[in-house]
Design an enzyme around this catalytic site. Structure first.
Site, mmCIF file in Angstrom:
data_model
loop_
_atom_site.group_PDB
_atom_site.id
_atom_site.type_symbol
_atom_site.label_atom_id
_atom_site.label_comp_id
_atom_site.label_asym_id
_atom_site.label_seq_id
_atom_site.Cartn_x
_atom_site.Cartn_y
_atom_site.Cartn_z
ATOM 1 N N HIS A 177 -45.558 -7.845 -41.469
ATOM 2 C CA HIS A 177 -45.547 -7.199 -42.772
ATOM 3 C C HIS A 177 -45.564 -8.238 -43.889
ATOM 4 O O HIS A 177 -45.420 -9.433 -43.649
ATOM 5 C CB HIS A 177 -44.300 -6.321 -42.914
ATOM 6 C CG HIS A 177 -43.007 -7.066 -42.727
ATOM 7 N ND1 HIS A 177 -42.523 -7.439 -41.488
ATOM 8 C CD2 HIS A 177 -42.083 -7.534 -43.622
ATOM 9 C CE1 HIS A 177 -41.373 -8.073 -41.626
ATOM 10 N NE2 HIS A 177 -41.090 -8.157 -42.916
ATOM 11 N N ASP A 185 -43.505 -14.002 -57.077
ATOM 12 C CA ASP A 185 -42.224 -14.068 -56.372
ATOM 13 C C ASP A 185 -42.169 -15.371 -55.579
ATOM 14 O O ASP A 185 -43.115 -15.703 -54.857
ATOM 15 C CB ASP A 185 -42.084 -12.865 -55.430
ATOM 16 C CG ASP A 185 -40.673 -12.691 -54.902
ATOM 17 O OD1 ASP A 185 -40.164 -13.658 -54.283
ATOM 18 O OD2 ASP A 185 -40.087 -11.608 -55.070
ATOM 19 N N GLU A 269 -39.437 -2.722 -40.069
ATOM 20 C CA GLU A 269 -38.776 -1.524 -39.576
ATOM 21 C C GLU A 269 -39.786 -0.463 -39.157
ATOM 22 O O GLU A 269 -40.866 -0.339 -39.749
ATOM 23 C CB GLU A 269 -37.860 -0.950 -40.668
ATOM 24 C CG GLU A 269 -36.770 -1.924 -41.088
ATOM 25 C CD GLU A 269 -36.083 -1.539 -42.380
ATOM 26 O OE1 GLU A 269 -34.928 -1.991 -42.591
ATOM 27 O OE2 GLU A 269 -36.684 -0.802 -43.185
ATOM 28 N N GLU A 470 -26.735 -4.993 -38.090
ATOM 29 C CA GLU A 470 -27.024 -5.834 -39.251
ATOM 30 C C GLU A 470 -26.274 -5.285 -40.452
ATOM 31 O O GLU A 470 -25.923 -4.103 -40.505
ATOM 32 C CB GLU A 470 -28.527 -5.857 -39.576
ATOM 33 C CG GLU A 470 -29.352 -6.765 -38.695
ATOM 34 C CD GLU A 470 -30.779 -6.906 -39.196
ATOM 35 O OE1 GLU A 470 -31.101 -6.311 -40.259
ATOM 36 O OE2 GLU A 470 -31.566 -7.601 -38.546
ATOM 37 N N ASN A 471 -26.028 -6.145 -41.426
ATOM 38 C CA ASN A 471 -25.496 -5.709 -42.706
ATOM 39 C C ASN A 471 -26.649 -5.385 -43.647
ATOM 40 O O ASN A 471 -27.709 -6.006 -43.598
ATOM 41 C CB ASN A 471 -24.582 -6.781 -43.313
ATOM 42 C CG ASN A 471 -25.186 -8.170 -43.254
ATOM 43 O OD1 ASN A 471 -25.694 -8.598 -42.223
ATOM 44 N ND2 ASN A 471 -25.132 -8.886 -44.359
ATOM 45 N N ARG A 506 -27.909 -12.704 -45.008
ATOM 46 C CA ARG A 506 -28.640 -13.792 -44.414
ATOM 47 C C ARG A 506 -28.084 -15.081 -44.922
ATOM 48 O O ARG A 506 -27.299 -15.098 -45.855
ATOM 49 C CB ARG A 506 -30.140 -13.587 -44.652
ATOM 50 C CG ARG A 506 -30.805 -14.342 -45.678
ATOM 51 C CD ARG A 506 -32.295 -14.106 -45.855
ATOM 52 N NE ARG A 506 -32.946 -12.841 -45.623
ATOM 53 C CZ ARG A 506 -33.961 -12.679 -44.783
ATOM 54 N NH1 ARG A 506 -34.391 -13.732 -44.087
ATOM 55 N NH2 ARG A 506 -34.536 -11.530 -44.654
#
EC number: 3.2.1.2
Length: 561
Positions: A177, A185, A269, A470-471, A506
């Site tokens: 992705h 960015d 995802e 995961e958070n 992360r």
């Protein structure tokens, strides 16, 4: 636009799109579904690292203070005792291993590890703290950037070799992705340039909503098996990428690289880009409904074919009407409202079965190819489900429906996904482990991250598949860490052999600040269920105490993402 028809009789849930592939015999189609579950062997683990020392430190003079081996007059004692049974060639854990996800820009566009020296120090600190390994996104847009089948793995080879030297394992994410929002960015990583050229020629290769807005994060699953990428289908391109990764990294597989997470959509995802990924960090607070992503010509062709097969041609022209706008209260929409909303009627059921079924079929295709590619390599494979929780307390769960999860108050939309992962021996990765209903409902009474997560964890338990937690956001406070422990026990409680691990999202410069590092190190110890950590790092390539201290100092100046 498709128009709901309340008077139409009900129909079978086994819709046409899935049946065209899933019911074929293996000899007739390379995409036929296998129902034989692959048993995943436990990856071999190498020598255990151990540290035995007392770190004397005083409180930092200000925010952002770092550890110091000798800062004079220290009254606080932080004792890290790491115990490892060195007589055993394999590493033994009593609890759940913790991995740390690396910055998205760990490898540069040119294929080099960024800030290599500082990365090495950070790896040493993680290893000394008892972290099992690191998670690294292997970006399709970097490795196969310029031409199809021309791969540059050098930066990732260097990262894996560095992890090996520091005694860390690696989980590699096959990231098919886009990263970030655009060229402005600093973390911008687009799809491969040759893929973007194909999209320029045929914009329908990416998802589109009812307003014609196209999303460039991921190739539309509507063209999964069509030769739209210079003679290859997207599934073939993903498979070739994974196969070349396997061949290139074969000496590390099962030894250093113990896990492969396969990307299946935006942000890696298994979902539709109903809400752009860059907005997901706050979409749950604004309670966005999301938009159905079924308006590219390939998705519309599939929808139209399914509608024709059941004799309802008028249902095949597009997504639901009356779905409201992104910010609207679902109770004020014709489709999502609780009482007699169109989602409960024959048309709504038909559309949602097709829409979620196409997502399941996409996941099945990729799982099947990944299982074949990595069979016999002794790596564990996994895939990720999105944490769409901000309308979980409603009847229709609109934000989940637009993301492709047919999960409502009357239907379990995650159990089919867990079953699909189980058929191929995949673990399921899910997020929101640190989120608490009590806090979230202060801003969004209809949200329930804990309710969403419990449903997902129960699906994993029922299907007997391993779980990776995961958070949702980078949180380094004690309440967040305690919530992770609580939810991990919800999954593991009562299981004879629970298989749970946690990916901390992360690594950044804040992680190495004094108090944050103390809390994170304590969390790692709690997850491992080890009360005493001891070590003896006096020989060979072992990590010594001073390297851990130096790493935390350097980490403060590390400009992570």
């Amino acid at each position: 636009m498709a128009i709901a028809s309340p008077s139409t009789p009900s129909f079978s849930a086994s819709f046409c799109c899935t049946r065209t592939e899933s019911t074929r015999s293996p000899t007739r189609s390379p995409f036929s579904i296998s129902f034989t579950r692959r048993l995943q062997p436990h990856p071999p683990l190498t020598r255990q690292l151990a540290i035995s020392s007392r770190l004397n430190s005083s409180k930092p003079s200000g925010a952002g203070g770092s550890f110091s081996p000798d800062n004079g007059g220290g009254s606080e004692h932080i004792q890290y005792e790491l115990y490892h049974e060195l007589s055993s060639p394999q590493r033994r854990r009593l609890g759940a291993p913790v991995f740390v996800t690396l910055p998205v820009d760990s490898v540069s566009t040119g294929g080099q590890v960024r800030r290599l020296k500082v990365m090495a120090q950070s790896f040493k600190a993680l290893s000394a703290a008892g972290v099992e390994g690191v998670v690294v996104e292997v970006w399709w847009g970097l490795v196969e950037r310029d031409e199809p089948r021309v791969y540059n793995w050098q930066g990732y080879l260097d990262l894996v070799a560095l992890a090996k030297r520091c005694g860390l394992k690696v989980r590699a994410v096959m990231a098919f992705h886009q990263c970030a929002t655009g060229p402005d960015d600093p973390h911008w990583i687009p799809l491969p340039l040759w893929v973007l050229e194909a999209i320029d020629k045929d914009p329908d290769l990416v998802y589109s909503d009812r307003f014609g807005r196209r999303n460039m994060e991921y190739i539309s699953l509507g063209c999964d098996i069509l030769p739209v990428l210079r003679g290859r289908s997207p599934i073939q391109a993903y498979t070739d990428f994974m196969r070349n990764f396997r061949d290139t990294f074969r000496p590390f597989l099962g030894v250093v690289i113990t896990g492969i997470q396969v990307g299946m959509g935006p942000a890696g995802e298994l979902r539709y880009p109903s809400c752009p990924t860059q907005k997901l960090t706050w979409a749950w607070r604004s309670r966005e409904l999301g938009e159905f992503q079924c308006y590219d010509k390939y998705m519309l062709a599939s929808l139209n074919a399914c509608a024709r097969e059941i004799g309802m041609r008028e249902w095949g022209d597009g997504g639901p009407i009356g779905a409201g706008n992104l910010m609207q209260n679902p109770e004020h929409t014709e489709f999502f409202r609780s009482n007699d909303g169109s989602w409960t009627r024959p048309y709504g059921q038909f559309f949602l079965e097709w829409y979620s079924g196409m997502l399941l079929l996409h996941g099945d295709r990729i799982c099947r190819e990944a299982e074949t590619v990595f069979r016999g390599t002794e790596v564990n494979t996994s895939a990720k489900v999105a944490g769409i929780h901000w309308h979980y307390g409603t009847e229709s769960h609109p934000s989940e429906l637009t993301a492709g999860y047919y999960n409502t108050s009357t239907r379990d939309g995650y159990l089919p996904i867990a079953r699909m992962f189980g058929r191929y021996g995949f673990a399921m990765c899910c997020t929101c482990f640190e989120m608490q209903d009590e806090l979230e409902r202060q801003m969004n009474p209809a949200g329930s991250p804990e309710g969403f997560l419990r449903q997902l964890l129960l699906a994993a338990r029922v299907c007997d598949i391993p779980l990776e937690g995961e958070n949702f956001a980078t949180s380094l406070d004690d309440d967040s860490f305690q919530q992770v422990l609580k939810m991990s026990k919800f999954y593991s409680n009562g299981l004879e052999k629970p298989s749970f691990s946690f990916n901390f999202m992360r690594m950044d410069k804040n992680m190495f600040e004094y108090q944050n590092w103390v809390r994170f190190s304590r969390f790692v110890r709690q997850m491992s269920d080890a009360n005493i950590f001891r070590a003896n790092l006096s020989s060979g390539g072992d990590i010594n105490l001073s390297s851990m201290l130096d790493a935390t100092k350097v980490g403060l100046a590390f400009a992570y993402s």
